[in-house]
Design an enzyme around this catalytic site. Structure first.
Site, PDB file in Angstrom:
ATOM      1  N   TYR A  55      -8.293   0.523  -3.988  1.00  0.00           N
ATOM      2  CA  TYR A  55      -6.979   1.027  -4.633  1.00  0.00           C
ATOM      3  C   TYR A  55      -6.389  -0.359  -4.859  1.00  0.00           C
ATOM      4  O   TYR A  55      -6.908  -1.391  -4.351  1.00  0.00           O
ATOM      5  CB  TYR A  55      -6.152   1.742  -3.439  1.00  0.00           C
ATOM      6  CG  TYR A  55      -5.882   1.122  -2.162  1.00  0.00           C
ATOM      7  CD1 TYR A  55      -6.334   0.582  -1.448  1.00  0.00           C
ATOM      8  CD2 TYR A  55      -4.502   0.412  -2.425  1.00  0.00           C
ATOM      9  CE1 TYR A  55      -5.982   0.125  -0.174  1.00  0.00           C
ATOM     10  CE2 TYR A  55      -4.090  -0.183  -1.394  1.00  0.00           C
ATOM     11  CZ  TYR A  55      -4.782  -0.467  -0.280  1.00  0.00           C
ATOM     12  OH  TYR A  55      -4.354  -1.224   1.071  1.00  0.00           O
TER      13      TYR A  55
ATOM     14  N   THR B 187       0.834  -1.014   0.012  1.00  0.00           N
ATOM     15  CA  THR B 187      -0.109   0.131   0.037  1.00  0.00           C
ATOM     16  C   THR B 187       0.921   1.245   0.180  1.00  0.00           C
ATOM     17  O   THR B 187       0.470   2.379  -0.562  1.00  0.00           O
ATOM     18  CB  THR B 187      -1.093  -0.101   1.159  1.00  0.00           C
ATOM     19  OG1 THR B 187      -1.914  -1.043   1.214  1.00  0.00           O
ATOM     20  CG2 THR B 187      -1.616   1.320   1.338  1.00  0.00           C
TER      21      THR B 187
ATOM     22  N   GLU C 184      -2.862 -27.461  28.727  1.00  0.00           N
ATOM     23  CA  GLU C 184      -4.217 -28.015  28.417  1.00  0.00           C
ATOM     24  C   GLU C 184      -4.013 -29.103  27.636  1.00  0.00           C
ATOM     25  O   GLU C 184      -4.882 -30.042  27.528  1.00  0.00           O
ATOM     26  CB  GLU C 184      -5.102 -27.081  27.981  1.00  0.00           C
ATOM     27  CG  GLU C 184      -5.823 -25.886  28.744  1.00  0.00           C
ATOM     28  CD  GLU C 184      -6.850 -25.104  28.065  1.00  0.00           C
ATOM     29  OE1 GLU C 184      -8.145 -25.609  27.777  1.00  0.00           O
ATOM     30  OE2 GLU C 184      -6.530 -24.316  27.640  1.00  0.00           O
TER      31      GLU C 184
ATOM     32  N   THR D 193       1.830  -4.318   4.239  1.00  0.00           N
ATOM     33  CA  THR D 193       1.693  -4.540   5.568  1.00  0.00           C
ATOM     34  C   THR D 193       1.264  -6.054   5.887  1.00  0.00           C
ATOM     35  O   THR D 193       1.289  -6.399   6.880  1.00  0.00           O
ATOM     36  CB  THR D 193       0.824  -3.514   6.386  1.00  0.00           C
ATOM     37  OG1 THR D 193      -0.526  -3.569   5.640  1.00  0.00           O
ATOM     38  CG2 THR D 193       1.370  -2.095   6.185  1.00  0.00           C
ATOM     39  N   ASP D 194       0.529  -6.501   4.765  1.00  0.00           N
ATOM     40  CA  ASP D 194      -0.156  -7.907   5.340  1.00  0.00           C
ATOM     41  C   ASP D 194       0.872  -8.971   5.562  1.00  0.00           C
ATOM     42  O   ASP D 194       0.522  -9.671   6.541  1.00  0.00           O
ATOM     43  CB  ASP D 194      -0.915  -8.269   4.139  1.00  0.00           C
ATOM     44  CG  ASP D 194      -2.371  -7.491   3.886  1.00  0.00           C
ATOM     45  OD1 ASP D 194      -2.686  -6.745   4.858  1.00  0.00           O
ATOM     46  OD2 ASP D 194      -3.083  -7.588   2.900  1.00  0.00           O
TER      47      ASP D 194
ATOM     48  N   SER E 207       1.496  -7.428  -0.974  1.00  0.00           N
ATOM     49  CA  SER E 207       2.519  -8.627  -0.072  1.00  0.00           C
ATOM     50  C   SER E 207       1.686  -9.851   0.168  1.00  0.00           C
ATOM     51  O   SER E 207       2.094 -10.730   0.726  1.00  0.00           O
ATOM     52  CB  SER E 207       2.916  -7.782   1.411  1.00  0.00           C
ATOM     53  OG  SER E 207       1.976  -7.829   2.087  1.00  0.00           O
TER      54      SER E 207
ATOM     55  N   LYS F 189       0.636  -7.565  12.807  1.00  0.00           N
ATOM     56  CA  LYS F 189      -0.437  -6.871  12.542  1.00  0.00           C
ATOM     57  C   LYS F 189      -1.511  -7.067  13.253  1.00  0.00           C
ATOM     58  O   LYS F 189      -2.134  -8.493  13.179  1.00  0.00           O
ATOM     59  CB  LYS F 189      -0.660  -7.113  10.857  1.00  0.00           C
ATOM     60  CG  LYS F 189      -1.547  -6.086  10.215  1.00  0.00           C
ATOM     61  CD  LYS F 189      -1.794  -5.948   8.754  1.00  0.00           C
ATOM     62  CE  LYS F 189      -2.540  -4.959   8.263  1.00  0.00           C
ATOM     63  NZ  LYS F 189      -2.606  -4.999   6.786  1.00  0.00           N
TER      64      LYS F 189
HETATM   65  C1  SIN Z   1      -0.979  -3.071   2.836  1.00  0.00           C
HETATM   66  O1  SIN Z   1       0.128  -2.994   2.388  1.00  0.00           O
HETATM   67  O2  SIN Z   1      -1.420  -2.314   3.887  1.00  0.00           O
HETATM   68  C2  SIN Z   1      -2.067  -4.156   2.322  1.00  0.00           C
HETATM   69  C3  SIN Z   1      -1.485  -4.665   1.193  1.00  0.00           C
HETATM   70  C4  SIN Z   1      -0.121  -5.515   1.180  1.00  0.00           C
HETATM   71  O3  SIN Z   1       0.067  -6.102   2.179  1.00  0.00           O
HETATM   72  O4  SIN Z   1       0.363  -5.406   0.230  1.00  0.00           O
END
Ligand code: SIN
Length: 334
Positions: free
Chosen positions: A33, A20, A290, A99-100, A66, A172
């Protein structure tokens, strides 16, 4: 302004992979997007007005969301970073990343790189052009971190939302807010803004060699998420496609219905290691609480969530570590 050992401004290699932070939207208020749409050159062009006091050397590696991150990009990133670490003119490395899966890449690099020059991953939750876009700020913060001599000896770091996280802890934890990342179980390692950087403690890994060799390939390891009422068929399916290891994203402290635990125990007997982690974000998965790990032959994932447990198990098996107590010791260390 930070200066490097040669008295010049820091020289940072910027490895672009997409995400992103390299995404743009036609509408400032629209929701949709495409991640990775912008080239690294055009992304860095947008930074020109920020007056960052670093010399940025761009090197595009990929332009992907990602969710498509995998071996080819990881292999290219690892090679570039190892080369940069031996190149005296480079003071640090930035990796722009979706970020993924940023936590998976950061942790994979953490396990397989010397804790040498700063390696800083950075992403964004909102694409360029969206109202309140966070990409440029995160990038400026990441430049500040990677330019700081105190960033070395900490392993790869992730900079998001004015916060710096260690690869081992970062997760995340939210789908869309700009403070989506958390550090478990130790919290963040620093706060950063474009003008300030405050470390919460000293670097403890200076001079540390890579924990594991960079492999020639990574084995197929699956994450199996437990759910109420499920049966053992998914375990059989994973074994039938040749999984070399299974990470259970279990309920609570890494639990699953008895039929699933029994099937996973049979997988262990057939030589497929099973790591129990939790589908909940916080808290550790300890041995024999457990679930009778000793009887089943399971490994407890401890502080690692399912995504990072998978990365560690892949690296261990690729490095020939298959003894259960050695695998458990690696997970105890995290
Ligand atoms: C992001 O970057 O926030 C989501 C999409 C990705 O991980 O490429």
């Amino acid at each position: 302004m930070s200066t490097n050992l040669n008295g010049g401004i820091p020289r940072l290699l910027v490895l672009g992979t997409g995400g992103t932070i390299a995404g743009s939207t036609a509408s400032a208020t629209g929701g949709s997007y495409a991640a990775g749409g912008l080239s690294l050159t055009s992304m860095l062009g947008d930074l020109a007005g920020l007056e960052l006091s670093a010399d940025l050397i761009p090197k595009p590696i990929a332009q992907i969301g990602s969710q498509d991150m995998g071996w080819d990009v990881w292999d290219a990133l690892h090679k570039e970073i190892v080369a940069a670490q031996s190149y005296p003119e480079i003071d640090g490395v930035l990796v722009t990343h979706g970020t993924d899966t940023a936590e998976e890449t950061a942790y994979l690099l953490d396990l397989t790189l010397a804790a040498d020059k700063p390696v800083v991953l950075v992403g964004a939750m909102r694409p360029a052009g969206a109202v309140g876009a966070d990409g440029m700020r995160n990038f400026a913060n990441a430049v500040r971190v990677a330019s700081d001599p105190d960033a070395s000896g900490r392993g790869p770091l992730l900079v998001m939302g004015d916060t710096v996280f260690a690869a081992k802890d970062v997760r995340k934890a939210a789908t869309s807010s700009i403070d989506a990342f958390k550090g478990y179980p130790r919290g963040p390692v620093a706060r950063v803004t474009p003008s300030n950087l405050d470390w919460f403690g000293g670097a403890t890994r200076k001079g540390e060699f890579a924990r594991y060799q960079w492999p020639e390939a990574l084995p197929r390891i699956a994450i199996l998420t437990a759910g109420a009422g499920m049966d053992a068929k998914p375990v059989e399916a994973l074994l039938s496609i040749g999984c070399k290891g299974i990470v259970l994203a279990g309920m609570g402290q890494g639990n699953a219905p008895k039929c699933v635990l029994d099937a996973l125990g049979e997988a262990v007997k057939s030589g497929v290691p099973v790591v129990r982690s939790a589908r909940v974000d916080e808290g550790l998965v300890d041995r024999n609480v457990e679930v009778d790990d000793d009887a089943y032959g399971f490994v407890a994932g401890r502080a690692l969530g399912p995504a990072k447990a998978r990365i560690l198990l892949m690296v261990l098996l690729a490095n020939g570590v298959s003894d259960r107590s050695e695998i458990q010791a690696a997970f105890d260390r995290g």
